[in-house]
Motif scaffolding. Structure first.
Motif, PDB file in Angstrom:
ATOM      1  N   ARG A 156       9.573  15.379   7.478  1.00 22.25           N
ATOM      2  CA  ARG A 156       9.837  13.638   7.283  1.00 22.25           C
ATOM      3  C   ARG A 156       9.820  14.030   5.732  1.00 22.25           C
ATOM      4  O   ARG A 156       9.090  14.503   5.131  1.00 22.25           O
ATOM      5  CB  ARG A 156       9.234  12.574   7.857  1.00 22.25           C
ATOM      6  N   LEU A 157      10.763  13.320   5.291  1.00 20.98           N
ATOM      7  CA  LEU A 157      10.546  13.627   3.297  1.00 20.98           C
ATOM      8  C   LEU A 157      11.495  12.392   2.919  1.00 20.98           C
ATOM      9  O   LEU A 157      12.734  12.140   2.467  1.00 20.98           O
ATOM     10  CB  LEU A 157      11.485  15.216   2.687  1.00 20.98           C
ATOM     11  N   ASP A 158      10.677  11.868   2.739  1.00 14.90           N
ATOM     12  CA  ASP A 158      11.304  10.480   1.243  1.00 14.90           C
ATOM     13  C   ASP A 158      10.275  10.026   0.124  1.00 14.90           C
ATOM     14  O   ASP A 158       9.233  10.687  -0.314  1.00 14.90           O
ATOM     15  CB  ASP A 158      11.069   9.369   2.371  1.00 14.90           C
ATOM     16  N   TYR A 170       7.074  17.438  -5.114  1.00 13.86           N
ATOM     17  CA  TYR A 170       7.190  16.799  -4.678  1.00 13.86           C
ATOM     18  C   TYR A 170       6.098  15.452  -4.890  1.00 13.86           C
ATOM     19  O   TYR A 170       6.266  14.898  -5.105  1.00 13.86           O
ATOM     20  CB  TYR A 170       7.191  17.229  -2.769  1.00 13.86           C
ATOM     21  N   TYR A 218       6.657  24.282  -3.279  1.00 13.05           N
ATOM     22  CA  TYR A 218       7.120  22.615  -2.482  1.00 13.05           C
ATOM     23  C   TYR A 218       6.278  21.419  -2.554  1.00 13.05           C
ATOM     24  O   TYR A 218       6.487  20.458  -2.768  1.00 13.05           O
ATOM     25  CB  TYR A 218       7.840  22.842  -1.539  1.00 13.05           C
ATOM     26  N   TYR A 247      16.343  12.509  -2.830  1.00 14.82           N
ATOM     27  CA  TYR A 247      16.088  14.475  -1.740  1.00 14.82           C
ATOM     28  C   TYR A 247      17.278  14.855  -0.937  1.00 14.82           C
ATOM     29  O   TYR A 247      17.891  14.139  -0.236  1.00 14.82           O
ATOM     30  CB  TYR A 247      14.911  13.885  -1.399  1.00 14.82           C
ATOM     31  N   ALA A 265      10.624  24.771   1.310  1.00 18.16           N
ATOM     32  CA  ALA A 265       9.432  24.111   2.838  1.00 18.16           C
ATOM     33  C   ALA A 265      10.108  25.229   3.751  1.00 18.16           C
ATOM     34  O   ALA A 265       9.210  24.861   4.820  1.00 18.16           O
ATOM     35  CB  ALA A 265      10.466  23.267   2.940  1.00 18.16           C
ATOM     36  N   LEU A 325      16.189  18.923   7.995  1.00 20.94           N
ATOM     37  CA  LEU A 325      15.162  18.512   8.533  1.00 20.94           C
ATOM     38  C   LEU A 325      15.263  19.160  10.284  1.00 20.94           C
ATOM     39  O   LEU A 325      15.402  19.837  10.525  1.00 20.94           O
ATOM     40  CB  LEU A 325      15.158  16.940   8.004  1.00 20.94           C
ATOM     41  N   VAL A 381       9.493  20.687   7.863  1.00 20.76           N
ATOM     42  CA  VAL A 381       9.794  19.877   6.929  1.00 20.76           C
ATOM     43  C   VAL A 381      10.143  18.950   8.100  1.00 20.76           C
ATOM     44  O   VAL A 381      11.474  19.477   8.343  1.00 20.76           O
ATOM     45  CB  VAL A 381      10.410  19.663   5.549  1.00 20.76           C
ATOM     46  N   SER A 421      14.553   7.903   0.678  1.00 20.30           N
ATOM     47  CA  SER A 421      14.913   8.894   1.008  1.00 20.30           C
ATOM     48  C   SER A 421      15.820   9.655  -0.262  1.00 20.30           C
ATOM     49  O   SER A 421      16.588  10.333  -0.203  1.00 20.30           O
ATOM     50  CB  SER A 421      15.565   9.913   2.004  1.00 20.30           C
ATOM     51  N   LEU A 455       5.736  13.148   2.358  1.00 18.70           N
ATOM     52  CA  LEU A 455       5.739  14.068   3.296  1.00 18.70           C
ATOM     53  C   LEU A 455       5.143  14.925   4.811  1.00 18.70           C
ATOM     54  O   LEU A 455       4.372  14.850   4.626  1.00 18.70           O
ATOM     55  CB  LEU A 455       5.856  15.908   2.323  1.00 18.70           C
TER      56      LEU A 455
END
Length: 374
Positions: A48-50, A213, A209, A308, A42, A226, A46, A305, A54
């Protein structure tokens, strides 16, 4: 693609996506392809990731507005120094006086309008890759509306970006998501989720990536760190700028590496860009935001999340994001002082030139000669 088409694409944008890689860029594996060209990475961009979406960091867009704000605030003051001179133009023709008034007022108005728009125009939202609906949401700047791309129809590509300036030329590589018109290679929409990278491999790693995801379990993704948002952490602009601009020159504890080139780069660009980075951080915190579409709001409202993997921030990184890391604060404070002296000196130099030209006007020269004779 021939050279002429490549040049037109660089100048005006590509209307069609070539069927093969070439001078223009590199085609990447499509969603669902079994080919794996890169390892997923990534690139620490990044935000935000949940399990809902993305989102990549888009602070470079705000950085451009910070640059305009920091540039035009002093420029809006420069024409105001010309106003007293306008009252001494009574001996000039009326047309010249009116033209001078028009130019000065126009310069002031343009500068103030640029400052206002840089500070108060709604922020362009980032690109959202929605896992649940398998859609990509992006803001279309020209049409001023949200567009939605079907992830399974996207043709990803790394596009070469050439920039030519008086100081020389540079090459960047942009990851793009292209949705083509049905039955042709004509580009319907093209979205760039993150700013250009310095090497094409980085774009391939980010796309891999994204693929994992969207199509794989959370465990298939490597752990990431993040990017902090300034609305939640107002003083994180120093740490974020270190990571964005000085990735290769600053270590994990935000100390400048003991290398002459790294020292020159960090201190030069840190001092030169201090005020527009500060302005960009202020704009990101205070400028209005574009509302999300209802379907995207529903998608992101119920997010988790879990699964992750995130890289736990070290104590020094937590202090850096809070703006309390001592050596980082001292470095940026010195950069701010140098930047203020440089930009303030340029402003004072321009003002002194105006004052000198005013003193050397024919009227003032005659008055000084008469006084010297007395």
């Amino acid at each position: 693609m021939d050279t002429t088409s490549h040049i037109k694409g660089q100048l005006f944008g590509y209307k069609e996506l070539p069927a093969e890689s070439g001078l223009w860029g590199i085609l990447l594996p499509r969603p669902g392809d079994k080919v794996v060209a890169h390892e997923p990475d990534a690139q620490d961009v990044v935000q935000r990731l949940d399990d809902s979406c993305l989102v990549f960091d888009h602070s470079s867009v705000v950085g451009n507005r910070g640059f305009l704000f920091a540039l035009f605030v002093p420029f809006s003051l420069l024409p105001m120094h010309l106003v007293p001179l306008l009252f001494r133009l009574s001996a000039k023709p009326m047309s010249f006086i009116l033209f001078s008034y028009f130019v000065v007022i126009g310069l002031i108005a343009i500068s103030l309008l640029t400052v206002y728009r840089a500070a108060r125009d709604p922020l362009r939202p980032p690109v959202y890759l929605c896992r649940k609906s398998r859609e990509i949401y992006a803001w279309h700047v020209r049409a001023k509306k949200w567009i939605v791309l079907d992830y399974d129809r996207v043709v990803p590509a790394t596009v070469v970006i050439k920039a030519v300036t008086p100081a020389g030329s540079s090459t960047g590589y942009a990851l793009t998501f292209n949705q083509l018109q049905l039955g042709s290679r004509a580009i319907e929409y093209s979205v760039m989720p993150v700013s250009a990278r310095g090497h094409p491999r980085y774009c391939g790693e980010m796309w891999e990536y994204v693929r994992r995801y969207m199509d794989g379990p959370p465990e298939a993704l490597p752990p990431i760190r993040l990017v902090p948002t300034l609305r939640d952490q107002p003083n994180a602009w120093m740490a974020r700028t270190d990571r964005a601009l000085f990735t290769d020159f600053v270590d994990e504890s935000h100390r400048v590496k003991r290398d002459l080139f790294a020292i020159v780069v960090v201190w030069f660009w840190g001092s030169l860009g201090y005020w527009w980075e500060r302005a960009a951080g202020w704009i990101e915190r205070t400028a209005p935001k574009m509302p999300l579409p209802e379907e995207l709001q529903r998608c992101v409202s119920s997010a988790s999340s879990a699964g992750y993997r995130m890289i736990e921030a070290s104590e020094s990184e937590k202090m850096a994001q809070a703006g309390t890391l001592p050596h980082m604060r001292r470095r940026w404070a010195v950069c701010g002082l140098i930047g203020t002296i440089v930009w303030g000196g340029l402003f004072a130099l321009v003002r002194s030139e105006e004052h000198t030209s005013e003193l050397q006007s024919p009227c003032n020269l005659v008055c000084r000669l008469l006084l010297e004779k007395k």
